[in-house]
Design a protein around this motif. Sequence first.
Motif, short mmCIF file in Angstrom:
data_model
loop_
_atom_site.label_atom_id
_atom_site.label_comp_id
_atom_site.label_asym_id
_atom_site.label_seq_id
_atom_site.Cartn_x
_atom_site.Cartn_y
_atom_site.Cartn_z
N ARG A 183 -1.81 2.56 -0.45
CA ARG A 183 -0.44 2.11 -0.21
C ARG A 183 0.25 3.02 0.79
N PHE A 184 0.99 2.41 1.72
CA PHE A 184 1.76 3.18 2.69
C PHE A 184 2.91 3.88 1.99
N ALA A 185 2.96 5.21 2.14
CA ALA A 185 4.03 6.00 1.53
C ALA A 185 5.29 5.98 2.39
N ARG A 186 5.16 5.52 3.62
CA ARG A 186 6.31 5.40 4.54
C ARG A 186 6.02 4.27 5.51
N PRO A 187 7.05 3.77 6.18
CA PRO A 187 6.80 2.69 7.14
C PRO A 187 5.95 3.17 8.32
N VAL A 188 4.98 2.36 8.69
CA VAL A 188 4.18 2.58 9.90
C VAL A 188 4.07 1.20 10.55
N PRO A 189 5.07 0.82 11.38
CA PRO A 189 5.10 -0.53 11.93
C PRO A 189 3.77 -0.93 12.56
N PRO A 190 3.33 -2.16 12.28
CA PRO A 190 4.02 -3.27 11.62
C PRO A 190 3.95 -3.23 10.09
N PHE A 191 3.44 -2.17 9.51
CA PHE A 191 3.36 -2.07 8.05
C PHE A 191 4.65 -1.50 7.49
N LYS A 192 5.02 -1.98 6.33
CA LYS A 192 6.20 -1.49 5.64
C LYS A 192 5.80 -0.52 4.54
N LYS A 193 6.73 0.31 4.13
CA LYS A 193 6.48 1.19 3.00
C LYS A 193 6.11 0.33 1.79
N GLY A 194 5.03 0.67 1.11
CA GLY A 194 4.58 -0.09 -0.05
C GLY A 194 3.50 -1.10 0.25
N ASP A 195 3.28 -1.43 1.53
CA ASP A 195 2.18 -2.33 1.86
C ASP A 195 0.86 -1.69 1.46
N CYS A 196 -0.05 -2.50 0.94
CA CYS A 196 -1.33 -1.98 0.44
C CYS A 196 -2.50 -2.47 1.28
N LEU A 197 -3.39 -1.56 1.59
CA LEU A 197 -4.62 -1.89 2.30
C LEU A 197 -5.76 -1.94 1.29
#
Length: 223
Positions: A183-197
């Motif tokens: 899960r992204f701990a912070r935004p990394v555009p285009p991913f948002k915080k909380g998005d899961c890989l």
Amino acid sequence: MSICDLEQHLSLIDFPGRLTVSVADPGAVHPPLHPVEEAAVLRAVSGRRAEFAAGRVAARMALAQMGLPGVSIPMAEDRAPVWPAGTVGSISHTGTACIAITGDSEDYAGLGIDLEDAGSLDISLRREIGTKKELDQISDDHGIAATRLFSLKEAAYKAQYNLSRTVFGFGALELTDGGKCLRFARPVPPFKKGDCLPVLQWNVGDMWLSLCALSASFLHVKS
């Protein structure tokens, strides 16, 4: 472990649909690199050249399975492989084996693969890789867990980089869902915080193999 043994292990894995996987031995003699590939390793030491060449051989074999034989795979300025139009892929090198995975960009937005020698990661490096909470999801042996977590994060980083082109450290991704996603701990555009890989991992002999395969609809689903 020999390349034949690794290939046997890989044959038992049920990879996600329409992905092609190939391996090559960095200790073997391979055909010359294509000129555009050779330019990337002109000043490299012999070990690096051998791993790079075997990685390109593995990648070409994977692409050939997609009907794209003999194509060049140059290295971009950011050192990422430049895949043929309409394809995505990933390469991982070790001193004894190189592996490549490829897929159609209509199916996948990003792919990340990582192959690591099994073993315990030094205690001085474990905190850099992940937290106790993350390691506990993998194994009570935090040395082994750190090696596995390192591999998972490497695979996920490679997959997301195809979309974000952003460099970040291990702390930007947190293992969750019992080790099934990062899960992204912070935004990394285009991913948002909380998005899961989503991530998968297999023990292949004396190595760990990790894969992150992002479907072409991944960002649409997350939006």
